[in-house]
Enzyme design. Structure first.
Site, PDB file in Angstrom:
ATOM      1  N   TRP A   5       0.831  -1.295   0.036  1.00 30.79           N
ATOM      2  CA  TRP A   5      -0.226   0.498  -0.150  1.00 30.79           C
ATOM      3  C   TRP A   5       0.667   1.288  -0.446  1.00 30.79           C
ATOM      4  CZ3 TRP A   5      -1.884   2.743   4.795  1.00 30.79           C
ATOM      5  CH2 TRP A   5      -1.707   3.181   5.575  1.00 30.79           C
ATOM      6  N   ASP A   6       2.378   1.282   0.656  1.00 32.36           N
ATOM      7  CA  ASP A   6       3.443   2.188   0.321  1.00 32.36           C
ATOM      8  C   ASP A   6       3.157   3.099  -0.837  1.00 32.36           C
ATOM      9  OD1 ASP A   6       3.699   0.191   2.323  1.00 32.36           O
ATOM     10  OD2 ASP A   6       5.611   0.961   2.836  1.00 32.36           O
TER      11      ASP A   6
ATOM     12  N   GLU B 114      -0.351  -1.866  12.018  1.00 33.64           N
ATOM     13  CA  GLU B 114      -0.267  -3.448  12.084  1.00 33.64           C
ATOM     14  C   GLU B 114      -0.402  -4.122  13.722  1.00 33.64           C
ATOM     15  OE1 GLU B 114       2.822  -4.340   9.821  1.00 33.64           O
ATOM     16  OE2 GLU B 114       2.055  -3.445   7.733  1.00 33.64           O
TER      17      GLU B 114
END
Length: 635
Positions: free
Chosen positions: A298-299, A415
């Site tokens: 997703w970076d 996370e």
């Protein structure tokens, strides 16, 4: 040490490894960038004692021994001999001819009083590649004297989506390891009024699908064509700063340079290998079990895509095309769990299948929000460019397909909490995806295949958004308690980049609550979002403090490379953090806000900056937005 790259090839200075865009070896979770031995890892030893010459400006960083020049994108070592001769070694990934890596050594005799210069060179290509089976070197017969090797990767990533191994051809020119430049050369140069003699050049050409003939490029032109191409890139998109805070300006320049070094500079055409995504550790890193193995996360869409979109929109399209070209694997993954649409992998490499290693099952299985992140990036690309061809033709079904979501037992961007219900970030970006699909349907009309069911729109309208009315803030998920430690930016992303409409007091409460519980050893990009939030709230002092916090603990001098976490931990040359930092400049201090309807600008000068200019080209940008975005001086 820094890295050099051109979006196709990249290498770290003084390393024995070259990596290539889209070249991976290993099956699924073991897929990683395939190592190519570097033939440009050359060191020079000058026989005479030396005095160092160095220089510095906004685009150059010196170490008293060597220079990384951001403007022309090259690493330079320059020494002045005691007799006045100047020896310079330039190492660069050619920006126009992207299959080439070059080391060039020149001698300037204009101030010399000696008859000759003697150089001893050493090269270190490192061990044989464990990822590519190369044939023995043979003489290259089609151009400059040199060697040629052909090879093939050893293991496909996923046989369902990759039908064959990847072929690689490496050609490199020969260089004598002991060189002498006599006085006659000096006299010849002076007669021709040239300041320097090109003493030797090592060229390494690497390709997978086109023939390379080294003789077709004149050595004398390689340097200038490279410099000209970098100038074209900087002219097409740049952030220019003036003022006493030169350090901030250098970090901005360095972040743009390292990001661009992993990106193509021209739209896809028949002569360029398909772009295969951005990885947190840049194109110059990604070995097996290191630097995320060169995978995309997703970076890409959340952290690196926004500054690319604002400055180089023609490249931003490439990032989306990478996802679109791999949508088959995403469809299959969704269908495999009896869901509609496309489920993009948490980690992606060449084929678009899930390549997260087995060490991280929670992130692989529960990070659902990446599908929404990709949809949101698509929406922002459409908003910025008005690219109707992309929406109507190349991409007409894409918004409809990016609709796979599960809302229970998910992992949010934080996370540290792998199994939660109703992650607020996941829910908001899921609803955005459905609404954008409906918008695309309305825009495309007859060109759209399928439509957005009313039941999906009803789900989007009724999506649960956790809120604590007593404390007047947004819990991260159902059951979150204030004070629980989190890993990284999560709820604060509602304010930006999602621009979810909320009360300003609630926005400040979210910033304050999560600022105090975010882990110190979390990744770099978190604090850039806090900087944007405080600046948007008019808290300039807090914004400046968060700006400093977003880069200073992660920066490694002198070449402005980054680590993912503090104390030199995590991925090296962390362009995810650089992307977040550039967002704090573009969306924090420049105050840019992009929606489907308009672009607005509410600028504040960064600390120690007296003049702040965003520079770019207007091609493919909606005309009504040009004056707000491009060539706009922010005083």
């Amino acid at each position: 040490m820094p890295s050099i790259g051109n979006g196709q090839l990249a290498t770290g200075i003084y390393t024995d490894t070259v990596y290539m865009n889209g070249l991976y070896n290993g099956e699924k979770g073991e897929s990683h960038r395939a190592r190519i031995p570097s033939q440009i890892n050359i060191r020079m030893d000058v026989t005479l004692s030396v005095l160092c010459v160095y220089f510095a400006d906004c685009f150059n960083i010196d170490t008293s021994l060597s220079v990384l020049s951001f403007g022309p994108g090259m690493f330079i070592e320059r020494v002045t001999l005691v007799d006045g001769a100047i020896v310079e070694q330039r190492t660069f990934a050619h920006r126009a001819i992207t299959s080439l890596l070059i080391t060039q050594i020149t001698v300037d005799f204009s101030q010399s009083v000696s008859d000759s210069v003697t150089l001893s060179l050493s090269d270190n290509p490192g061990p044989v590649s464990e990822d590519i089976t190369f044939t023995p070197s043979q003489n290259y017969t089609q151009g400059l004297p040199g060697k040629e090797q052909t090879g093939q990767t050893k293991v496909v990533e996923d046989a369902q989506y990759q039908s064959s191994l990847t072929n690689v051809t490496v050609i490199y020119s020969e260089v004598r390891m002991h060189l002498q430049s006599p006085l006659s050369c000096r006299l010849l140069l002076l007669m021709k009024k040239h300041p320097a003699l090109i003493l030797t050049v090592r060229i390494q050409a690497i390709t997978t699908n086109i023939e390379i003939i080294l003789s077709v490029w004149l050595i004398s032109e390689l340097y200038q064509t490279h410099v000209d191409q970098w100038k074209k890139i900087w002219d097409s998109g740049n952030i220019l700063m003036e003022g006493p805070n030169l350090e901030l300006a250098k970090v901005v320049c360095g972040s743009m340079y390292y990001l661009l070094s992993s990106l193509p500079n021209e739209p896809i055409d028949a002569n360029r290998r398909r772009f295969s995504g951005l990885s947190p550790g840049s194109l110059a890193n990604g070995a097996f079990l290191r630097d995320y193995q060169g995978h995309s996360f997703w970076d890409t869409e959340t952290w690196m895509f926004p500054p690319v979109l604002m400055l180089w929109p023609y490249v931003a399209k490439d990032l989306l095309l990478y996802r679109m070209s791999n949508i088959g694997a995403a469809r299959d993954r969704a269908a495999g769990s009896n869901n509609q649409g496309a489920r993009f992998p948490w980690e992606s490499a060449f084929t678009g299948t899930e390549v997260t290693p087995d060490c991280c099952p929670e992130t692989r299985d529960n990070q659902q929000h990446i599908t929404g992140d990709i949809s949101f990036a698509s929406r922002q690309y459409w908003a910025a460019t008005g690219d109707t061809k992309w929406l109507y033709g190349e991409n007409y079904s894409f918004p409809l397909e990016v609709l796979y979501f599960i809302f229970q037992c998910v992992m949010p961007p934080d996370e540290d909490h792998p199994y939660v219900d109703n992650s607020i970030y996941t829910n908001v970006i899921a609803s955005y995806s459905i609404f954008f699909a409906k918008h695309a349907e309305c825009e495309c009309g007859a060109w759209m295949t399928g439509d957005v069911p009313e039941t999906w729109l009803d789900v989007a309208r009724k999506m649960k958004i956790p809120f604590d009315a007593e404390r007047n803030y947004h819990p991260e998920f159902d059951g979150y308690q204030p004070g629980e430690t989190i890993k990284q930016a999560d709820v604060v992303l509602l304010g930006f980049p999602l621009m979810y409409v909320t009360d300003p007091v609630v926005r400040r409460n979210d910033l304050d609550i999560y600022e105090n519980v975010t882990r110190v050893d979390g990744p770099a990009m978190t604090w850039s979002m806090h900087a944007i939030g405080h600046l948007e709230s008019g808290e300039e002092a807090k914004g400046a403090a968060m700006l400093n916090r977003s880069y200073q603990p992660y920066l490694i001098e002198p070449f402005k490379v980054w680590n993912e976490a503090q104390n030199h931990k995590g991925a090296f040359n962390f362009i995810t953090g650089m992307g977040g930092f550039l967002q704090s400049i573009l969306f924090g201090y420049a105050g840019l806000r992009l929606t489907v309807e308009k672009l607005t600008c509410n600028p504040i000068l960064p600390p120690g900056i007296t003049n702040f200019t965003l520079q770019g080209e207007s091609e493919n940008i909606k005309e009504e937005k040009i004056n707000s975005l491009l060539n706009c001086n922010l005083f």
